[in-house]
Enzyme design. Structure first.
Site, mmCIF file in Angstrom:
data_model
loop_
_atom_site.group_PDB
_atom_site.id
_atom_site.type_symbol
_atom_site.label_atom_id
_atom_site.label_comp_id
_atom_site.label_asym_id
_atom_site.label_seq_id
_atom_site.Cartn_x
_atom_site.Cartn_y
_atom_site.Cartn_z
ATOM 1 N N LYS A 60 14.621 -20.078 22.735
ATOM 2 C CA LYS A 60 15.160 -18.736 22.472
ATOM 3 C C LYS A 60 16.004 -18.325 23.673
ATOM 4 O O LYS A 60 15.777 -18.802 24.790
ATOM 5 C CB LYS A 60 14.014 -17.727 22.337
ATOM 6 C CG LYS A 60 13.039 -18.049 21.220
ATOM 7 C CD LYS A 60 13.481 -17.437 19.914
ATOM 8 C CE LYS A 60 12.421 -17.610 18.850
ATOM 9 N NZ LYS A 60 13.000 -17.585 17.510
ATOM 10 N N GLU A 92 18.695 -21.039 19.990
ATOM 11 C CA GLU A 92 18.986 -19.700 19.459
ATOM 12 C C GLU A 92 19.329 -18.758 20.594
ATOM 13 O O GLU A 92 18.694 -18.808 21.644
ATOM 14 C CB GLU A 92 17.757 -19.139 18.738
ATOM 15 C CG GLU A 92 17.347 -19.897 17.503
ATOM 16 C CD GLU A 92 16.110 -19.271 16.871
ATOM 17 O OE1 GLU A 92 16.270 -18.481 15.947
ATOM 18 O OE2 GLU A 92 14.988 -19.581 17.326
ATOM 19 N N ASP A 144 9.016 -24.323 4.094
ATOM 20 C CA ASP A 144 9.668 -24.514 5.382
ATOM 21 C C ASP A 144 11.146 -24.266 5.087
ATOM 22 O O ASP A 144 11.817 -25.113 4.488
ATOM 23 C CB ASP A 144 9.464 -25.938 5.895
ATOM 24 C CG ASP A 144 10.076 -26.112 7.271
ATOM 25 O OD1 ASP A 144 11.201 -25.630 7.486
ATOM 26 O OD2 ASP A 144 9.439 -26.737 8.134
ATOM 27 N N HIS A 145 11.642 -23.095 5.464
ATOM 28 C CA HIS A 145 12.967 -22.711 4.943
ATOM 29 C C HIS A 145 14.070 -23.649 5.423
ATOM 30 O O HIS A 145 15.121 -23.723 4.805
ATOM 31 C CB HIS A 145 13.273 -21.238 5.231
ATOM 32 C CG HIS A 145 13.740 -20.955 6.617
ATOM 33 N ND1 HIS A 145 12.882 -20.895 7.684
ATOM 34 C CD2 HIS A 145 14.978 -20.720 7.117
ATOM 35 C CE1 HIS A 145 13.581 -20.633 8.784
ATOM 36 N NE2 HIS A 145 14.851 -20.520 8.472
ATOM 37 N N LYS A 202 18.043 -25.454 3.566
ATOM 38 C CA LYS A 202 19.412 -25.294 4.068
ATOM 39 C C LYS A 202 20.305 -26.386 3.485
ATOM 40 O O LYS A 202 19.897 -27.535 3.398
ATOM 41 C CB LYS A 202 19.437 -25.365 5.607
ATOM 42 C CG LYS A 202 18.785 -24.159 6.284
ATOM 43 C CD LYS A 202 18.879 -24.273 7.789
ATOM 44 C CE LYS A 202 18.059 -23.209 8.477
ATOM 45 N NZ LYS A 202 18.739 -21.921 8.649
ATOM 46 N N HIS A 205 9.854 -26.843 11.376
ATOM 47 C CA HIS A 205 11.268 -27.120 11.126
ATOM 48 C C HIS A 205 11.750 -28.414 11.783
ATOM 49 O O HIS A 205 12.405 -29.245 11.159
ATOM 50 C CB HIS A 205 12.143 -25.974 11.629
ATOM 51 C CG HIS A 205 11.707 -24.619 11.142
ATOM 52 N ND1 HIS A 205 11.216 -24.414 9.874
ATOM 53 C CD2 HIS A 205 11.690 -23.407 11.746
ATOM 54 C CE1 HIS A 205 10.933 -23.120 9.725
ATOM 55 N NE2 HIS A 205 11.197 -22.498 10.850
ATOM 56 N N ARG A 232 0.804 -1.222 0.000
ATOM 57 C CA ARG A 232 0.000 0.000 0.000
ATOM 58 C C ARG A 232 0.840 1.277 0.000
ATOM 59 O O ARG A 232 0.340 2.340 -0.310
ATOM 60 C CB ARG A 232 -0.957 -0.002 1.192
ATOM 61 C CG ARG A 232 -2.190 -0.851 0.907
ATOM 62 C CD ARG A 232 -3.122 -0.865 2.076
ATOM 63 N NE ARG A 232 -2.406 -1.311 3.267
ATOM 64 C CZ ARG A 232 -2.961 -1.471 4.459
ATOM 65 N NH1 ARG A 232 -4.247 -1.199 4.625
ATOM 66 N NH2 ARG A 232 -2.264 -1.888 5.480
HETATM 67 C C1 BG6 Z 1 11.622 -19.025 11.853
HETATM 68 C C2 BG6 Z 1 11.031 -18.755 13.205
HETATM 69 O O1 BG6 Z 1 10.770 -19.850 11.107
HETATM 70 O O2 BG6 Z 1 12.875 -19.659 12.013
HETATM 71 C C3 BG6 Z 1 11.976 -17.900 14.039
HETATM 72 O O3 BG6 Z 1 9.789 -18.099 13.067
HETATM 73 C C4 BG6 Z 1 13.341 -18.539 14.100
HETATM 74 O O4 BG6 Z 1 11.468 -17.704 15.351
HETATM 75 C C5 BG6 Z 1 13.829 -18.888 12.696
HETATM 76 O O5 BG6 Z 1 14.224 -17.626 14.717
HETATM 77 C C6 BG6 Z 1 15.116 -19.660 12.760
HETATM 78 O O6 BG6 Z 1 15.637 -19.769 11.480
HETATM 79 P P1 BG6 Z 1 17.196 -19.903 11.236
HETATM 80 O O7 BG6 Z 1 17.311 -20.096 9.757
HETATM 81 O O8 BG6 Z 1 17.803 -18.627 11.720
HETATM 82 O O9 BG6 Z 1 17.629 -21.081 12.040
#
Ligand code: BG6
Length: 495
Positions: free
Chosen positions: A344, A220, A181-182, A186, A244, A46
């Site tokens: 976290k 993390e 799902d990223h 990897k 993940h 927007r």
């Molecule tokens: C994301 C989560 O999908 O993955 C985040 O929403 C998390 O909370 C992140 O920090 C972690 O991804 P990566 O690639 O940094 O391990």
């Protein structure tokens, strides 16, 4: 191979994901020669940006967030002339009329029907309006060339995930839907498949006869940043485990697929989710742990506790840590516990899978020979270190038989030169070439939710009165240590 001519529409074009992940990934694909000659990237939003102004904004983020660092100006100019900004409102018909015109014009220029990819980098509450409008304006009818990419979270629970699947499937066919799902993009995660199925020495020992237990640990150091509002509704289970971490478990536990085809691989993965033992109330008490961090010190700086973070309810009972013991009830894994944990504000950022093998059946050495003893372990480090190590016992050089554990190490840095592509580069290229192997299928997402619902429901019904229960910069609540220690094991961390 280069992709077919492609027009990319990014809904949520002014969001962080677009400027920090998607555009840098597309730019890197361009630099590496993967982008088609005919391409257009249209960010939607927007804000009243002109194309030029938007490109300027993007360049700042590329310079800061691309793995390659500062962009080469000439290359950026070449790439960015394919990037456009469409000022738009997802609820207005005119938005979709304009998209149709852009597609028409692009088709004429490319001389062929292009891939049309809709990337939904927006909050899930907008998915419905966008997809219905795409359907209404006949922007989703080419099942061969039209694709939709959906970011997580895919639903908030089983019910909402089912509704979302139903809604998407009323407009798109499954082979048009790319649920991201990223983690699956990897390098080190993709390598789990190569490691298991391109070598003959692992498969014979990859089962209950030889493996004692498995750990998947994704910790993390980061806290909430500016995502408190989202996270407080989600928590560690929804944010990390549902997607993940269960995907990692599937890759470790799956049977060999018959080929590296999307549905063959995904069939075997969903089998794993379907074989995980369902949680009874008794199991939930015994085999799950949740935690929330309090304030603490990280690298000399005081960081706030979770309840003090922006956007978080000061009385929040959302978990920022979860640990679970799973069993996979099939022939391969009967009796082998899988321990998963994520959190976290932990002491280290590290994603590691540890496969611990059974001990030797009989020790022939005198006890004085054992300087230190470690059962064989295969350790797959996903990040930040990218490595696979096999821990074995060995003789220390010297005149006596002295045993101690050593590592046989495959380290990406020592083995390969050059940069590793980021997950989003792999995954975006896959959306263009139409490969769904590394994306979640609808039934997988639902199976993962179904498995976790009893835990989520129990946790929601029973507020934890002892939160916060771990301090920032720790390894999580003590009960998480106890969860694994009661079976005689402990959480492995890389030195
Ligand atoms: C994301 C989560 O999908 O993955 C985040 O929403 C998390 O909370 C992140 O920090 C972690 O991804 P990566 O690639 O940094 O391990």
């Amino acid at each position: 191979a280069k992709a077919h001519p492609t027009i990319f529409f990014i809904f949520g074009g002014t969001g962080d994901l677009t400027s920090r992940k998607l555009i840098p990934a597309l730019f890197n694909l361009f630099l590496d020669g993967w982008m088609p000659e005919h391409m257009a990237i249209v960010a939607m939003g927007r804000t009243n940006f002109t194309d030029e102004k938007f490109r300027e904004e993007l360049l700042k983020d590329i310079n800061q967030f691309s793995r390659r660092g500062k962009a080469d100006q000439a290359q950026w100019d070449k790439f960015s002339k394919h990037v456009y900004f469409q000022v738009s409102d997802i609820n207005q018909s005119s938005t979709y009329v304009e998209q149709a015109e852009r597609i028409q014009k692009f088709t004429a220029e490319a001389g062929t029907a292009p891939n049309v990819i809709y990337y939904l980098a927006v909050a899930p509450r907008f998915f419905g309006a966008i997809t219905e409008n795409l359907a209404k304006h006949k922007l989703a009818i080419d099942a061969e060339r039209t694709r939709i990419v959906i970011e997580k979270p895919f639903g908030h629970d089983l019910q909402s995930a089912k509704e979302l699947n139903k809604q998407l499937c009323s407009i798109f066919s499954e082979r048009q839907i790319y649920r991201i799902d990223h983690y699956l993009g990897k390098e080190t995660v993709q390598n789990i498949l190569a490691f298991r199925f391109a070598n003959s020495i692992f498969e014979p020992v990859w089962n209950r006869n030889n493996i004692e237990h498995i750990q998947i640990s994704v910790t993390e150091q980061l806290g909430m940043g500016n995502r408190g509002g989202y996270y407080d509704e989600a928590g560690a289970m929804r944010d990390m485990i549902q997607n993940h971490i269960l995907q990692l478990l599937c890759l470790i536990a799956m049977e060999p697929p018959v080929s590296f085809k999307a549905d063959e691989v995904r069939n075997r993965k969903v089998d794993v989710l379907n074989s995980i033992r369902k949680f009874t109330p008794e199991d939930i008490k015994k085999n799950t742990v949740r935690g929330q961090y309090s304030k603490g010190w990280i690298e000399g700086k005081e960081v706030p506790g979770y309840r003090e973070e922006n956007g978080v309810n000061p009385e929040s009972n959302t978990e920022t840590f979860a640990a679970i013991k799973f069993f996979v009830d099939n022939w391969r894994w009967h009796g082998v516990p899988f321990y998963l944990r994520t959190g976290k504000r932990m002491h280290q950022s590290s994603s590691v899978i540890t496969i611990q093998f059974k001990d030797v059946p009989h020790l022939i050495f005198p006890s004085e020979a054992v300087e230190s003893w470690q059962q064989n372990r295969l350790i797959i480090s996903i990040q930040p270190e990218m490595s696979v190590r096999l821990q074995v016992q060995a003789k220390r050089p010297g005149l006596e038989m002295t045993l101690n554990p050593v590592d046989m190490l495959f380290d990406y840095n020592g083995t390969y030169t050059g940069d590793t592509p980021e997950a989003y580069e792999t995954l975006l290229l896959d959306t263009m070439i139409g490969d769904q192997t590394l994306f979640m299928r609808g039934d997988q997402v639902e199976a993962a939710w179904e498995l976790l619902m009893p835990i989520l429901n129990t946790w929601a019904g029973k507020k934890s009165l002892s939160f916060p229960n771990y301090s920032a910069d720790s390894w999580g609540p003590e009960t998480a240590e106890a969860l694994i220690a009661q079976d005689g094991f402990h959480w492995f961390t890389l030195p």
